[in-house]
Scaffold this active site. Structure first.
Site, PDB file in Angstrom:
ATOM      1  CE1 TYR A 127      17.194  79.895 -54.963  1.00  0.00           C
ATOM      2  CE2 TYR A 127      19.375  80.803 -54.625  1.00  0.00           C
ATOM      3  CZ  TYR A 127      18.066  80.653 -54.212  1.00  0.00           C
ATOM      4  OH  TYR A 127      17.632  81.260 -53.068  1.00  0.00           O
ATOM      5  CG  HIS A 141      12.453  47.618 -58.809  1.00  0.00           C
ATOM      6  ND1 HIS A 141      13.268  48.256 -59.720  1.00  0.00           N
ATOM      7  CD2 HIS A 141      11.625  46.814 -59.521  1.00  0.00           C
ATOM      8  CE1 HIS A 141      12.957  47.831 -60.937  1.00  0.00           C
ATOM      9  NE2 HIS A 141      11.958  46.972 -60.846  1.00  0.00           N
ATOM     10  CB  CYS A 195      11.445  82.690 -46.669  1.00  0.00           C
ATOM     11  SG  CYS A 195      10.851  81.009 -46.803  1.00  0.00           S
ATOM     12  CD  GLU A 232       9.704  93.102 -41.816  1.00  0.00           C
ATOM     13  OE1 GLU A 232      10.577  92.268 -41.530  1.00  0.00           O
ATOM     14  OE2 GLU A 232       9.771  93.842 -42.834  1.00  0.00           O
ATOM     15  CD  GLU A 257      15.334  50.611 -58.695  1.00  0.00           C
ATOM     16  OE1 GLU A 257      15.689  49.484 -58.345  1.00  0.00           O
ATOM     17  OE2 GLU A 257      14.290  50.837 -59.348  1.00  0.00           O
ATOM     18  CD  GLU A 298      14.660  78.124 -57.703  1.00  0.00           C
ATOM     19  OE1 GLU A 298      15.003  77.173 -56.981  1.00  0.00           O
ATOM     20  OE2 GLU A 298      14.291  79.215 -57.228  1.00  0.00           O
ATOM     21  CB  CYS A 347      11.078  79.775 -50.114  1.00  0.00           C
ATOM     22  SG  CYS A 347      12.457  80.509 -49.237  1.00  0.00           S
ATOM     23  N   GLY A 388      22.049  83.809 -64.334  1.00  0.00           N
ATOM     24  CA  GLY A 388      22.255  82.369 -64.475  1.00  0.00           C
ATOM     25  C   GLY A 388      22.271  81.644 -63.155  1.00  0.00           C
ATOM     26  CE  LYS A 406      11.771  78.658 -55.208  1.00  0.00           C
ATOM     27  NZ  LYS A 406      13.126  78.445 -54.643  1.00  0.00           N
ATOM     28  CG  ASP A 437      19.517  85.691 -47.054  1.00  0.00           C
ATOM     29  OD1 ASP A 437      19.833  84.554 -46.638  1.00  0.00           O
ATOM     30  OD2 ASP A 437      18.694  85.877 -47.976  1.00  0.00           O
ATOM     31  CB  ALA A 453      15.995  71.538 -53.670  1.00  0.00           C
TER      32      ALA A 453
HETATM   33  P1  FAD Z   1      14.707  87.972 -44.802  1.00  0.00           P
HETATM   34  O1  FAD Z   1      13.772  86.834 -44.895  1.00  0.00           O
HETATM   35  O2  FAD Z   1      15.058  88.683 -46.057  1.00  0.00           O
HETATM   36  O3  FAD Z   1      14.083  88.996 -43.768  1.00  0.00           O
HETATM   37  C1  FAD Z   1      14.631  90.258 -43.529  1.00  0.00           C
HETATM   38  C2  FAD Z   1      13.521  91.193 -43.084  1.00  0.00           C
HETATM   39  O4  FAD Z   1      14.087  92.363 -42.512  1.00  0.00           O
HETATM   40  C3  FAD Z   1      12.625  91.664 -44.219  1.00  0.00           C
HETATM   41  O5  FAD Z   1      11.279  91.360 -43.917  1.00  0.00           O
HETATM   42  C4  FAD Z   1      12.858  93.171 -44.282  1.00  0.00           C
HETATM   43  O6  FAD Z   1      11.688  93.892 -44.640  1.00  0.00           O
HETATM   44  C5  FAD Z   1      13.283  93.468 -42.864  1.00  0.00           C
HETATM   45  N1  FAD Z   1      14.117  94.664 -42.710  1.00  0.00           N
HETATM   46  C6  FAD Z   1      15.211  95.005 -43.428  1.00  0.00           C
HETATM   47  N2  FAD Z   1      15.756  96.141 -42.944  1.00  0.00           N
HETATM   48  C7  FAD Z   1      14.983  96.528 -41.897  1.00  0.00           C
HETATM   49  C8  FAD Z   1      15.040  97.614 -40.970  1.00  0.00           C
HETATM   50  N3  FAD Z   1      16.011  98.508 -41.021  1.00  0.00           N
HETATM   51  N4  FAD Z   1      14.073  97.712 -40.025  1.00  0.00           N
HETATM   52  C9  FAD Z   1      13.080  96.779 -39.955  1.00  0.00           C
HETATM   53  N5  FAD Z   1      12.982  95.740 -40.794  1.00  0.00           N
HETATM   54  C10 FAD Z   1      13.939  95.597 -41.749  1.00  0.00           C
HETATM   55  N6  FAD Z   1      15.815  79.880 -49.620  1.00  0.00           N
HETATM   56  C11 FAD Z   1      15.593  78.546 -49.471  1.00  0.00           C
HETATM   57  O7  FAD Z   1      16.040  77.955 -48.481  1.00  0.00           O
HETATM   58  N7  FAD Z   1      14.869  77.846 -50.405  1.00  0.00           N
HETATM   59  C12 FAD Z   1      14.333  78.446 -51.488  1.00  0.00           C
HETATM   60  O8  FAD Z   1      13.688  77.788 -52.309  1.00  0.00           O
HETATM   61  C13 FAD Z   1      14.538  79.841 -51.664  1.00  0.00           C
HETATM   62  N8  FAD Z   1      13.997  80.489 -52.712  1.00  0.00           N
HETATM   63  C14 FAD Z   1      14.163  81.839 -52.843  1.00  0.00           C
HETATM   64  C15 FAD Z   1      13.585  82.473 -53.917  1.00  0.00           C
HETATM   65  C16 FAD Z   1      13.746  83.829 -54.095  1.00  0.00           C
HETATM   66  C17 FAD Z   1      13.088  84.521 -55.257  1.00  0.00           C
HETATM   67  C18 FAD Z   1      14.508  84.585 -53.139  1.00  0.00           C
HETATM   68  C19 FAD Z   1      14.693  86.061 -53.309  1.00  0.00           C
HETATM   69  C20 FAD Z   1      15.089  83.958 -52.058  1.00  0.00           C
HETATM   70  C21 FAD Z   1      14.923  82.578 -51.896  1.00  0.00           C
HETATM   71  N9  FAD Z   1      15.489  81.882 -50.835  1.00  0.00           N
HETATM   72  C22 FAD Z   1      15.305  80.532 -50.691  1.00  0.00           C
HETATM   73  C23 FAD Z   1      16.359  82.590 -49.835  1.00  0.00           C
HETATM   74  C24 FAD Z   1      15.578  82.885 -48.548  1.00  0.00           C
HETATM   75  O9  FAD Z   1      14.405  83.598 -48.852  1.00  0.00           O
HETATM   76  C25 FAD Z   1      16.454  83.662 -47.593  1.00  0.00           C
HETATM   77  O10 FAD Z   1      17.644  82.931 -47.378  1.00  0.00           O
HETATM   78  C26 FAD Z   1      15.784  83.916 -46.255  1.00  0.00           C
HETATM   79  O11 FAD Z   1      14.575  84.589 -46.400  1.00  0.00           O
HETATM   80  C27 FAD Z   1      16.736  84.712 -45.345  1.00  0.00           C
HETATM   81  O12 FAD Z   1      16.091  85.033 -44.146  1.00  0.00           O
HETATM   82  P2  FAD Z   1      16.553  86.311 -43.298  1.00  0.00           P
HETATM   83  O13 FAD Z   1      15.803  86.222 -42.012  1.00  0.00           O
HETATM   84  O14 FAD Z   1      18.020  86.379 -43.263  1.00  0.00           O
HETATM   85  O15 FAD Z   1      16.093  87.578 -44.139  1.00  0.00           O
END
Ligand code: FAD
Length: 452
Positions: free
Chosen positions: A178, A435, A43, A35, A440, A182, A48, A176, A51, A303, A341
């Site tokens: 989510y 209710h 997240c 990491e 409901e 939010e 998440c 525009g 936020k 992602d 959501a």
């Molecule tokens: P991430 O959680 O992004 O983790 C990727 C990690 O890889 C990061 O820590 C990064 O530092 C690390 N990394 C990247 N490249 C390298 C590298 N070369 N070497 C070592 N480390 C590296 N989802 C929901 O379900 N509900 C929500 O309410 C929601 N709200 C959100 C609000 C915001 C503002 C944002 C931006 C996102 C939100 N999401 C929400 C989306 C959610 O955060 C992501 O879908 C989720 O975190 C994806 O997880 P991941 O493991 O794919 O990647």
């Protein structure tokens, strides 16, 4: 047979990577994880969690108003960022610590370094070391994209919002989707004067039209100055703020400008193309239904694959990967009927097809009711609630459910189980109402509002 340092090496300690590393290690496999920033990923650190804590903070403004309508004598103050911010970050530090201990308690070796690929079984780390692994899992997530508008560097992304030293009094939110919507609700609830520009016709593109219209109208009633069909044309740093010229010729000075204009896969400079991993047109890692890339030893989840960008989906993709690779039980990821959501104010929960998608697919009945709920009516609030079911005429199956209401996220989690099970409208109706509640209505709507 080749020997490797690890059976699995995970790149990225976010939602997907941490889960995959832990469950793979629990099979007895030797697992390492790199990491480059903070454990927990988007997240936990910049998505998440912070936020939602800010949503909670911002909801008090309505609660204070409502409390007075319900007979409470209150002396309401204003939101104090310098009190909230240290608490917010202490909570994120605590959660990051939990993520680290989850990994170390399961014997996952943590490398606090940036990782890049050298070949299909070798990872180079920014601390100068190299590790080899039988399988490599890319879980590097996405980063926020800021447009190429002149002066865009004077704006911030959602990453920086949680770290602000000074809390803005007046703010522009561009976008525009989510995340933009939010944050418009959050900042408005915290007492900030909020303008939101979105270049399209309506916010929350891709969601049910009726639902997103209600969300947008209620956001405006609560004070968000939503301007549709408008974008930023130029930004300049001026008088301690950011001067913005918009595409309609208007000019304003803001304390902050937040761009929430999309996210792009974190694949740049990872070395993926050099080792032969196919990258899609949006920079995403191309995978098959088992999350395997075009290089057999390399998988990708979350992602970075640009399938469905939500935390629970990244986690499930991680679990399915481990089931496939470490339990020898090929498990495709199920991306059908995912409830989700949007934590706008009002909140919006959704699963399945929108009315527009369903109508394009087959003849449907729409059951929809929009009303002022008991709690709001008594408090004198204008917000409406929407309860909506989309039903297939042929099979009677509920194809979609859309809820705009306080706690809609909690409601859609439960309604989502029923919709995922393939319940029919008649099965909804067989369930006795609770209710007096808002939900409901989901089991008491007798006549279709529209049919196609
Ligand atoms: P991430 O959680 O992004 O983790 C990727 C990690 O890889 C990061 O820590 C990064 O530092 C690390 N990394 C990247 N490249 C390298 C590298 N070369 N070497 C070592 N480390 C590296 N989802 C929901 O379900 N509900 C929500 O309410 C929601 N709200 C959100 C609000 C915001 C503002 C944002 C931006 C996102 C939100 N999401 C929400 C989306 C959610 O955060 C992501 O879908 C989720 O975190 C994806 O997880 P991941 O493991 O794919 O990647």
């Amino acid at each position: 047979m080749a020997t490797f340092d690890y059976e699995l090496f995970v790149i990225g300690g976010g939602s997907g990577g941490v889960r995959a590393a832990r469950v793979a290690a629990q099979t007895g496999a030797k697992v390492g994880l790199a990491e480059e920033s903070r454990m927990g990923g988007t997240c936990v650190i910049r998505g998440c969690v912070p936020k939602k804590l800010m949503v909670f903070a911002s909801e008090f403004s309505d609660m204070f108003e409502d409390a007075q309508s319900y007979g409470w004598d209150l002396d309401v103050g204003t939101f104090n960022w310098s009190k909230f911010r240290p608490k917010l970050h202490a909570e994120l530090d605590r959660l990051e610590g939990i993520y680290r201990s989850i990994l170390s308690n399961n014997d996952v070796a943590i490398h606090d370094a940036r990782a890049t690929l050298k070949n299909p079984h070798t990872v180079s780390l920014s601390d100068g070391t190299e590790v080899t692994a039988k399988h490599i899992l890319i879980a590097t997530g996405c980063y926020p994209v800021v447009p190429g508008t002149p002066g865009a560097e004077h704006g911030i992304s959602s990453n920086e919002l949680f770290l602000l030293d000074e809390f803005p009094k007046k703010m522009l939110i561009v976008g525009g989707g989510y995340i933009a919507s939010e944050f418009a609700g959050i900042m408005n609830g915290l007492g900030v004067e909020v303008d939101q520009f979105y270049r399209g016709e309506q916010i929350l593109r891709g969601f049910d039209d009726e639902a997103r219209t209600i969300v947008a109208e209620d956001m405006v009633k609560r004070g968000v100055n939503l301007r549709l069909g408008v974008n930023v044309e130029e930004l300049q740093k001026r008088d301690g703020g950011v001067w913005v010229k918009d595409t309609e010729g208007g000019e304003q000075l803001y304390d902050q400008v937040l761009f929430a204009t999309g996210r792009r896969a974190n694949t740049d400079g990872l070395g993926l193309e050099q080792v032969g991993v196919e990258i899609g047109s949006k920079g995403e890692v191309v995978v098959d239904e088992y999350s395997q890339t075009s290089v057999p030893s390399i998988y990708a989840i979350g992602d970075v694959t640009n399938r469905v960008q939500l935390t629970p989906v990244a986690i499930r993709e991680g679990m399915a990967f481990v089931e496939t690779v470490f339990h020898g039980n090929p498990t495709p990821v199920d991306h059908e009927l995912i409830p989700s959501a949007v934590f706008t104010q009002p909140e919006f929960g959704t699963i399945g097809l929108t009315e527009e998608q369903a109508a394009a697919q087959e003849p449907i009945e729409v059951y929809s009711t929009s009303f002022k709920p008991m709690h709001h009516a008594f408090a004198g609030r204008e917000d409406r609630v929407l309860m909506k079911l989309i039903v297939s005429k042929a099979t009677r199956v509920v194809l979609g459910c859309h809820i705009v209401a306080d706690h809609a996220g909690e409601m859609i989690q439960l309604a989502g189980i029923v919709v995922k099970l393939g319940a029919t409208k008649e099965q909804f109706d067989q369930t006795c109402a609770v209710h007096p509640t808002m939900a409901e209505e989901l089991v008491t709507m007798k006549e279709p509002t529209r049919t196609t």
